[in-house]
Scaffold this motif. Structure first.
Motif, mmCIF file in Angstrom:
data_model
loop_
_atom_site.group_PDB
_atom_site.id
_atom_site.type_symbol
_atom_site.label_atom_id
_atom_site.label_comp_id
_atom_site.label_asym_id
_atom_site.label_seq_id
_atom_site.Cartn_x
_atom_site.Cartn_y
_atom_site.Cartn_z
ATOM 1 N N ASP A 173 0.821 -1.221 0.000
ATOM 2 C CA ASP A 173 0.000 0.000 0.000
ATOM 3 C C ASP A 173 0.852 1.267 0.000
ATOM 4 O OD1 ASP A 173 -2.289 -1.506 0.001
ATOM 5 O OD2 ASP A 173 -2.674 -1.322 2.155
ATOM 6 N N LYS A 174 2.062 1.164 0.526
ATOM 7 C CA LYS A 174 2.972 2.308 0.558
ATOM 8 C C LYS A 174 3.750 2.451 -0.755
ATOM 9 C CE LYS A 174 2.444 3.985 4.796
ATOM 10 N NZ LYS A 174 2.140 5.407 5.079
ATOM 11 N N GLY A 175 3.471 1.548 -1.707
ATOM 12 C CA GLY A 175 4.064 1.666 -3.034
ATOM 13 C C GLY A 175 5.342 0.881 -3.266
ATOM 14 N N HIS A 176 5.734 0.061 -2.338
ATOM 15 C CA HIS A 176 6.998 -0.685 -2.467
ATOM 16 C C HIS A 176 6.804 -1.994 -3.234
ATOM 17 C CE1 HIS A 176 9.227 1.855 0.425
ATOM 18 N NE2 HIS A 176 8.029 2.011 0.990
ATOM 19 N N THR A 177 7.615 -2.184 -4.246
ATOM 20 C CA THR A 177 7.585 -3.440 -5.015
ATOM 21 C C THR A 177 8.948 -4.142 -5.030
ATOM 22 O OG1 THR A 177 8.033 -2.217 -7.054
ATOM 23 C CG2 THR A 177 5.714 -2.664 -6.524
ATOM 24 N N ASN A 178 10.013 -3.372 -4.813
ATOM 25 C CA ASN A 178 11.360 -3.941 -4.715
ATOM 26 C C ASN A 178 11.666 -4.135 -3.229
ATOM 27 O OD1 ASN A 178 13.986 -4.777 -5.042
ATOM 28 N ND2 ASN A 178 14.768 -2.784 -5.718
ATOM 29 N N VAL A 179 11.300 -5.311 -2.729
ATOM 30 C CA VAL A 179 11.301 -5.562 -1.279
ATOM 31 C C VAL A 179 12.237 -6.714 -0.937
ATOM 32 C CG1 VAL A 179 9.848 -6.261 0.685
ATOM 33 C CG2 VAL A 179 8.943 -4.701 -1.065
ATOM 34 N N ALA A 180 12.901 -6.617 0.207
ATOM 35 C CA ALA A 180 13.726 -7.708 0.739
ATOM 36 C C ALA A 180 13.012 -8.338 1.930
ATOM 37 C CB ALA A 180 15.095 -7.196 1.162
ATOM 38 N N ILE A 181 13.222 -9.629 2.104
ATOM 39 C CA ILE A 181 12.631 -10.348 3.237
ATOM 40 C C ILE A 181 13.743 -11.030 4.022
ATOM 41 C CG2 ILE A 181 11.099 -12.231 3.945
ATOM 42 C CD1 ILE A 181 9.475 -11.680 1.361
ATOM 43 N N GLU A 182 13.851 -10.670 5.298
ATOM 44 C CA GLU A 182 14.829 -11.303 6.187
ATOM 45 C C GLU A 182 14.106 -12.355 7.025
ATOM 46 O OE1 GLU A 182 18.145 -10.818 5.928
ATOM 47 O OE2 GLU A 182 17.400 -9.670 4.209
ATOM 48 N N ASN A 183 14.301 -13.599 6.622
ATOM 49 C CA ASN A 183 13.593 -14.706 7.269
ATOM 50 C C ASN A 183 14.195 -15.075 8.612
ATOM 51 O OD1 ASN A 183 11.582 -15.596 5.316
ATOM 52 N ND2 ASN A 183 13.324 -16.090 4.001
ATOM 53 N N THR A 184 13.338 -15.640 9.445
ATOM 54 C CA THR A 184 13.827 -16.388 10.596
ATOM 55 C C THR A 184 14.022 -17.827 10.113
ATOM 56 O OG1 THR A 184 13.405 -16.977 12.907
ATOM 57 C CG2 THR A 184 11.491 -16.914 11.445
ATOM 58 N N ARG A 185 14.329 -18.732 11.016
ATOM 59 C CA ARG A 185 14.650 -20.104 10.606
ATOM 60 C C ARG A 185 13.491 -20.763 9.861
ATOM 61 N NH1 ARG A 185 17.823 -23.853 14.675
ATOM 62 N NH2 ARG A 185 19.522 -22.753 13.683
ATOM 63 N N GLN A 192 8.297 -20.653 8.130
ATOM 64 C CA GLN A 192 7.600 -21.106 6.924
ATOM 65 C C GLN A 192 6.324 -20.315 6.682
ATOM 66 O OE1 GLN A 192 6.927 -25.260 7.666
ATOM 67 N NE2 GLN A 192 9.105 -25.734 7.811
ATOM 68 N N HIS A 193 5.491 -20.205 7.716
ATOM 69 C CA HIS A 193 4.180 -19.582 7.552
ATOM 70 C C HIS A 193 4.278 -18.074 7.320
ATOM 71 C CE1 HIS A 193 2.442 -23.207 9.940
ATOM 72 N NE2 HIS A 193 2.675 -23.488 8.666
ATOM 73 N N ARG A 194 5.266 -17.436 7.948
ATOM 74 C CA ARG A 194 5.436 -16.001 7.724
ATOM 75 C C ARG A 194 5.895 -15.723 6.295
ATOM 76 N NH1 ARG A 194 7.988 -14.191 13.665
ATOM 77 N NH2 ARG A 194 6.206 -15.038 14.823
ATOM 78 N N LEU A 195 6.850 -16.502 5.810
ATOM 79 C CA LEU A 195 7.311 -16.319 4.436
ATOM 80 C C LEU A 195 6.165 -16.552 3.453
ATOM 81 C CD1 LEU A 195 9.516 -15.776 2.375
ATOM 82 C CD2 LEU A 195 10.154 -18.206 2.507
ATOM 83 N N GLN A 196 5.368 -17.584 3.702
ATOM 84 C CA GLN A 196 4.214 -17.866 2.834
ATOM 85 C C GLN A 196 3.236 -16.690 2.825
ATOM 86 O OE1 GLN A 196 2.708 -21.512 4.474
ATOM 87 N NE2 GLN A 196 4.453 -22.726 3.750
ATOM 88 N N GLY A 197 3.019 -16.087 4.004
ATOM 89 C CA GLY A 197 2.112 -14.949 4.101
ATOM 90 C C GLY A 197 2.600 -13.744 3.330
#
Length: 332
Positions: A173-185, A192-197
């Motif tokens: 909603d804030k307009g970001h499309t080039n996003v990084a995701i720092e996963n936990t284990r 798993q479920h957070r990354l899927q979300g």
């Protein structure tokens, strides 16, 4: 001062003192009871809980087994457990597995050998070895925060998928499309479920996240730091970083600070979970707020019901959270 000393001063038998201290159903003369309690108060005597547990075959010890006892997230869960068990004579023992599956199994075996009455477990493993060991020895277990797939074990979890979707939706909603995701284990259900979300939220808007922007399975702050540091060297680095827990935030912020970037002017950041006061940022960070003490209290209540044999069926509790919008994700 021992029970024997109290008995001698009161002029009664050790058995009588024991009945008074344990509030036994066996009749004790009221005057004798008062006399014993006055002596107990006089010497500030605390009866040995382990000794009183011999008759019931209990140690009145509950273990909390977590990946990192220095993480405030787990300490807050511990405080919630204490709130649930505090008036039931139980004490907590904390065990740190350092995020190591083998150590986790070793720790649990040692606790079982100490005749622990029950375990609250935040496992780092995908395997059922720990649960099988507890089941074999009839030790009650409640899983918290993450879950090894097992239909017979009680668990208190988060609505990880839904809350992660909500956080990613805010970023979109804030307009970001080039996003990084720092996963936990990613070996844990939480990761798993957070990354899927996150990914489902982006997919629903037709946005594809570059695989290089999605970190590997992380445990330490250093993991996130190194991944974010590498991303910030790219010609077209991400405009926003989504962190899957408070440890990933610390690593990400360290990399951002070293690069000399400002939040949110140069880069945005948000987090799934509660944020500690952080040396790397003066910015209030948008996050999914979790009631960790409630999680602990629910886990403590479930474990007590198992120990007291009040609960004979598997219970799964999923707690919600709330997204708190602050100033760390800018509109672009």
């Amino acid at each position: 001062m021992t029970i024997k000393d109290i008995a001698k001063e009161a002029g009664v038998s050790i058995a009588t003192v024991s009945r008074v201290l344990n509030d036994s159903e066996h009749a004790v003369n009221e005057n004798t009871r008062k006399k014993v309690l006055e002596i107990v108060k006089k010497y500030n005597f605390n009866p040995n809980t382990l000794a009183s547990g011999l008759k019931s075959n209990r140690t009145y010890l509950i273990a909390v087994v977590v990946a990192d006892i220095t993480n405030s997230f787990f300490m807050d869960i511990g405080k919630g457990i204490e709130n649930a068990i505090g008036n039931q004579k139980y004490s907590l023992v904390f065990a740190d597995t350092h995020g190591d599956e083998k150590k986790e199994l070793e720790v649990v075996k040692k606790l079982i050998n100490r005749k622990i009455d029950g375990i609250v477990l935040a496992s780092v493993s995908e395997k059922e070895d720990v649960l099988k060991e507890c089941r074999k020895k009839n030790v009650p277990v409640v899983q918290v925060d993450r879950q090894i797939d097992d239909e017979d074990t009680n668990a208190v979890l988060w609505e990880d998928f839904r809350l992660a979707y909500t956080l990613a939706e805010h970023v979109i909603d804030k307009g970001h499309t080039n996003v990084a995701i720092e996963n936990t284990r990613l070996g844990c259900s939480t990761g798993q479920h957070r990354l899927q979300g996150y990914l489902e939220a982006f997919r629903s808007q037709g946005i594809r996240i570059d695989e290089e922007n999605i970190s590997a399975s992380n445990f330490e702050m250093q993991d996130a730091y190194e991944h974010v540091k590498s991303l910030l060297e790219k010609p077209k680095c991400p405009t926003c970083i989504i962190c899957s827990n408070n440890i990933m935030v610390k690593g990400s912020l360290k990399a951002i600070q070293e690069k000399g970037l400002s939040i949110p002017e140069d880069i945005s950041i948000c987090c799934f979970g509660n944020i500690e006061t952080n040396e790397y940022s003066l910015t209030d960070i948008t996050n999914i707020q979790q009631d960790t003490r409630l999680m602990g209290r629910k886990a403590g209540e479930l474990l007590l019901s198992q120990i007291n044999e009040e609960n004979h069926c598997s219970v799964k509790i999923k707690l919600s959270g709330k997204m708190i919008e602050r100033s760390s994700v800018r509109q672009i």
